[in-house]
Design a protein around this motif. Structure first.
Motif, PDB file in Angstrom:
ATOM      1  N   GLY A 272       0.816  -1.208   0.000  1.00 41.71           N
ATOM      2  CA  GLY A 272       0.000   0.000   0.000  1.00 41.71           C
ATOM      3  C   GLY A 272       0.846   1.251   0.000  1.00 41.71           C
ATOM      4  N   LEU A 273       0.714   2.060   1.048  1.00 43.97           N
ATOM      5  CA  LEU A 273       1.440   3.331   1.154  1.00 43.97           C
ATOM      6  C   LEU A 273       2.828   3.177   1.739  1.00 43.97           C
ATOM      7  CD1 LEU A 273      -1.417   5.490   2.737  1.00 43.97           C
ATOM      8  CD2 LEU A 273      -0.960   5.120   0.322  1.00 43.97           C
ATOM      9  N   ILE A 274       3.196   1.962   2.174  1.00 39.14           N
ATOM     10  CA  ILE A 274       4.429   1.770   2.935  1.00 39.14           C
ATOM     11  C   ILE A 274       5.446   0.979   2.125  1.00 39.14           C
ATOM     12  CG2 ILE A 274       5.426   0.727   5.003  1.00 39.14           C
ATOM     13  CD1 ILE A 274       2.819   1.208   6.425  1.00 39.14           C
ATOM     14  N   VAL A 275       6.666   1.498   2.084  1.00 37.28           N
ATOM     15  CA  VAL A 275       7.808   0.794   1.499  1.00 37.28           C
ATOM     16  C   VAL A 275       8.726   0.378   2.650  1.00 37.28           C
ATOM     17  CG1 VAL A 275       9.851   0.985   0.047  1.00 37.28           C
ATOM     18  CG2 VAL A 275       7.689   1.975  -0.717  1.00 37.28           C
ATOM     19  N   SER A 276       9.007  -0.920   2.748  1.00 38.46           N
ATOM     20  CA  SER A 276       9.851  -1.457   3.811  1.00 38.46           C
ATOM     21  C   SER A 276      11.237  -1.770   3.259  1.00 38.46           C
ATOM     22  CB  SER A 276       9.234  -2.723   4.397  1.00 38.46           C
ATOM     23  OG  SER A 276       7.880  -2.502   4.747  1.00 38.46           O
ATOM     24  N   ILE A 277      12.277  -1.376   3.991  1.00 40.52           N
ATOM     25  CA  ILE A 277      13.668  -1.626   3.593  1.00 40.52           C
ATOM     26  C   ILE A 277      14.379  -2.249   4.783  1.00 40.52           C
ATOM     27  CG2 ILE A 277      15.760  -0.619   2.625  1.00 40.52           C
ATOM     28  CD1 ILE A 277      14.062   1.812   1.804  1.00 40.52           C
ATOM     29  N   PHE A 278      14.887  -3.455   4.607  1.00 39.18           N
ATOM     30  CA  PHE A 278      15.554  -4.172   5.688  1.00 39.18           C
ATOM     31  C   PHE A 278      17.006  -4.421   5.326  1.00 39.18           C
ATOM     32  CE2 PHE A 278      16.903  -8.215   7.646  1.00 39.18           C
ATOM     33  CZ  PHE A 278      16.806  -7.848   8.983  1.00 39.18           C
ATOM     34  N   PHE A 279      17.895  -4.110   6.273  1.00 35.76           N
ATOM     35  CA  PHE A 279      19.322  -4.353   6.105  1.00 35.76           C
ATOM     36  C   PHE A 279      19.708  -5.511   7.031  1.00 35.76           C
ATOM     37  CE2 PHE A 279      18.626  -0.013   4.876  1.00 35.76           C
ATOM     38  CZ  PHE A 279      19.482   0.198   3.795  1.00 35.76           C
ATOM     39  N   GLY A 280      20.004  -6.649   6.443  1.00 32.78           N
ATOM     40  CA  GLY A 280      20.359  -7.800   7.260  1.00 32.78           C
ATOM     41  C   GLY A 280      20.293  -9.088   6.459  1.00 32.78           C
ATOM     42  N   PRO A 281      20.394 -10.217   7.119  1.00 34.74           N
ATOM     43  CA  PRO A 281      20.403 -11.504   6.416  1.00 34.74           C
ATOM     44  C   PRO A 281      19.038 -11.822   5.815  1.00 34.74           C
ATOM     45  CG  PRO A 281      20.391 -11.826   8.787  1.00 34.74           C
ATOM     46  CD  PRO A 281      20.597 -10.362   8.568  1.00 34.74           C
ATOM     47  N   GLU A 282      19.066 -12.631   4.768  1.00 39.11           N
ATOM     48  CA  GLU A 282      17.833 -12.958   4.045  1.00 39.11           C
ATOM     49  C   GLU A 282      16.846 -13.713   4.929  1.00 39.11           C
ATOM     50  OE1 GLU A 282      16.416 -15.332  -0.014  1.00 39.11           O
ATOM     51  OE2 GLU A 282      18.526 -15.253   0.568  1.00 39.11           O
ATOM     52  N   ALA A 283      17.357 -14.609   5.773  1.00 39.22           N
ATOM     53  CA  ALA A 283      16.457 -15.390   6.624  1.00 39.22           C
ATOM     54  C   ALA A 283      15.647 -14.476   7.546  1.00 39.22           C
ATOM     55  CB  ALA A 283      17.268 -16.392   7.444  1.00 39.22           C
ATOM     56  N   ARG A 284      16.304 -13.459   8.101  1.00 38.92           N
ATOM     57  CA  ARG A 284      15.597 -12.534   8.987  1.00 38.92           C
ATOM     58  C   ARG A 284      14.626 -11.662   8.206  1.00 38.92           C
ATOM     59  NH1 ARG A 284      13.021 -12.037  13.412  1.00 38.92           N
ATOM     60  NH2 ARG A 284      13.432 -10.182  14.676  1.00 38.92           N
ATOM     61  N   ALA A 285      15.014 -11.282   6.984  1.00 39.01           N
ATOM     62  CA  ALA A 285      14.129 -10.490   6.136  1.00 39.01           C
ATOM     63  C   ALA A 285      12.859 -11.268   5.807  1.00 39.01           C
ATOM     64  CB  ALA A 285      14.851 -10.081   4.860  1.00 39.01           C
ATOM     65  N   GLN A 286      12.990 -12.565   5.573  1.00 38.86           N
ATOM     66  CA  GLN A 286      11.818 -13.385   5.264  1.00 38.86           C
ATOM     67  C   GLN A 286      10.901 -13.532   6.467  1.00 38.86           C
ATOM     68  OE1 GLN A 286      13.443 -17.043   3.733  1.00 38.86           O
ATOM     69  NE2 GLN A 286      13.848 -16.190   1.702  1.00 38.86           N
ATOM     70  N   GLU A 287      11.409 -13.301   7.676  1.00 44.09           N
ATOM     71  CA  GLU A 287      10.574 -13.342   8.874  1.00 44.09           C
ATOM     72  C   GLU A 287       9.840 -12.015   9.103  1.00 44.09           C
ATOM     73  OE1 GLU A 287      12.895 -14.423  12.219  1.00 44.09           O
ATOM     74  OE2 GLU A 287      13.626 -16.295  11.350  1.00 44.09           O
ATOM     75  N   LEU A 288      10.560 -10.912   8.868  1.00 39.74           N
ATOM     76  CA  LEU A 288      10.000  -9.604   9.208  1.00 39.74           C
ATOM     77  C   LEU A 288       9.089  -9.028   8.122  1.00 39.74           C
ATOM     78  CD1 LEU A 288      13.011  -7.758  10.903  1.00 39.74           C
ATOM     79  CD2 LEU A 288      10.918  -8.570  11.988  1.00 39.74           C
ATOM     80  N   LEU A 289       9.567  -9.008   6.899  1.00 37.76           N
ATOM     81  CA  LEU A 289       8.844  -8.284   5.847  1.00 37.76           C
ATOM     82  C   LEU A 289       7.430  -8.809   5.600  1.00 37.76           C
ATOM     83  CD1 LEU A 289      11.696  -7.577   3.264  1.00 37.76           C
ATOM     84  CD2 LEU A 289      10.796  -6.114   5.082  1.00 37.76           C
ATOM     85  N   PRO A 290       7.177 -10.128   5.623  1.00 38.50           N
ATOM     86  CA  PRO A 290       5.790 -10.578   5.414  1.00 38.50           C
ATOM     87  C   PRO A 290       4.819 -10.111   6.500  1.00 38.50           C
ATOM     88  CG  PRO A 290       7.328 -12.378   5.026  1.00 38.50           C
ATOM     89  CD  PRO A 290       8.118 -11.269   5.651  1.00 38.50           C
ATOM     90  N   LYS A 291       5.317  -9.653   7.643  1.00 42.98           N
ATOM     91  CA  LYS A 291       4.444  -9.212   8.722  1.00 42.98           C
ATOM     92  C   LYS A 291       3.981  -7.770   8.552  1.00 42.98           C
ATOM     93  CE  LYS A 291       6.670 -12.273  12.081  1.00 42.98           C
ATOM     94  NZ  LYS A 291       7.440 -12.361  13.356  1.00 42.98           N
TER      95      LYS A 291
END
Length: 370
Positions: A272-291
């Motif tokens: 939607g209106l939000i763009v998320s940018i995560f700096f870190g390992p892929e495994a952690r990104a797969q945990e956080l970004l879908p939430k």
């Protein structure tokens, strides 16, 4: 004439009240609430309300205060009536344009003073306690309380004053959209930073300049930074006014990533209106970004283009309603007519029975016609 003049005057006052902006009507000077507080004496020491005087207030620079839009600053000496012989408490009040600005200066205060030991006190609003005093925010106001004695014995008095201030000010602590959408699991609350402009965002030295140039600070955006318990990896949520702007800058950020190298990785998502940018390992990104889900709730106040079937149903309903009302009116009219007729008949019978002379007639007139 006096009544008409009074009515006209009240009407003019009403129109003037309507012409005032919502911000001006919604926010009142904070000192008006002091009269509601018992047990404390407030003495104003300093007040700054012009932009020319707002340079270098507290730990904030002028450009940072411009990002968060400071309206006025005031400093007060607060004396508890139960301890008139003790040195007064110091109260600093930053009146911001809105709750976003108040939360923003609250979030960056610890980093500007490089405070490493922060505690949360038992207060109904966000707060931090440190050797520099107690900070919290309420609605559009950010407060800094301090005492001459920096020992732990002064903390209860600061907390008591903070509680009465929170209770006296009837404003809500409305958190920004990007803060609300942060994943809660593993979130380090003290790490949250909220930015409302390019100058305040520059306080974060970890975000790559190549990507920062594509975020779009000229679009009235907001940015929230948070760290998580697994080695403090950073998550940035960028909020845009519209989904179209979010999609546009999401593509630009993706293109900018092509020339950026990271030892761990950079992962992005748009919702939607939000763009998320995560700096870190892929495994952690797969945990956080879908939430991270932006799911706005839409309530239609009216339908701009009515459905033809709905119009037909509405017309039929109106027609039958008209018939029902007409039938009811006719029934009432007939009932009233019959009632009045019967009443008039009984009244005539009673009058004639009591006064029979009314019916007596004179000698008949005979016409002799041959």
């Amino acid at each position: 004439m006096r009544v008409m003049h009074l009515v006209r005057s009240l009407f003019v006052v009403f129109l003037f009240a309507l012409s005032i902006s919502p911000e001006a009507r919604a926010q009142a000077p904070v000192n008006q609430y002091f009269s509601l507080i018992e047990g404390y004496q407030f003495e104003k020491l300093t007040e700054i309300s012009t932009p020319e005087q707002q340079a270098g207030i507290g730990p904030f620079s002028r450009v940072i205060l411009d990002d968060y839009i400071l309206l006025s600053y005031s400093r007060w000496a607060v004396q508890p009536e139960a301890a008139l012989q003790s040195p007064p408490l110091q109260l600093e009040i930053y009146e911001m344009k809105d709750a976003l600005g108040a939360f923003g200066v609250f979030s960056i205060w610890p980093s500007l003073l490089e405070e490493v030991s922060l505690k949360r006190l038992n207060l109904s609003v966000d707060n931090y306690s440190s050797i520099h005093g107690l900070i919290f925010w309420r609605g559009a106001y950010f407060f800094h309380l301090s005492a001459p004695d920096t020992s732990s014995h002064s903390k209860p008095s600061l907390l008591d004053l903070a509680r009465v201030l929170v209770d006296a000010i009837p404003q809500l602590n409305l958190h920004p959209v990007t803060v609300i959408h942060l994943p809660k699991e593993g979130l380090i609350r003290e790490s949250i930073r909220f930015y409302l402009g390019e100058s305040s965002f520059a306080l974060n030295e970890d975000f790559p300049e190549a990507l920062a140039a594509e975020i779009g600070f000229d679009k009235q955006i907001e940015v929230t930074l948070a760290r998580y318990t697994d080695d403090g990896h950073e998550l940035f949520l960028v909020g845009y006014p519209t989904a179209a702007l979010a999609e546009y800058h999401f593509v630009r950020l993706q293109n900018a990533l092509q020339g950026y190298f990271s030892t761990e990785g950079v992962y992005m998502k748009r919702s939607g209106l939000i763009v998320s940018i995560f700096f870190g390992p892929e495994a952690r990104a797969q945990e956080l970004l879908p939430k991270i889900h932006y799911l706005p709730t839409i309530t239609w106040l009216y339908q701009k283009d009515p459905d033809p079937a709905e119009i037909t149903r509405s017309n039929i309903t109106l027609f039958f309603g008209f018939l029902q009302q007409t039938s009811a009116f006719i029934a009432v009219f007939i009932s009233l007519s019959l009632g009045l007729g019967v009443t008039a008949g009984f009244a005539r019978f009673g009058i004639l029975k009591r006064f029979p002379q009314i019916l007596k007639q004179g000698d008949p007139i005979q016409l002799k016609l041959k």
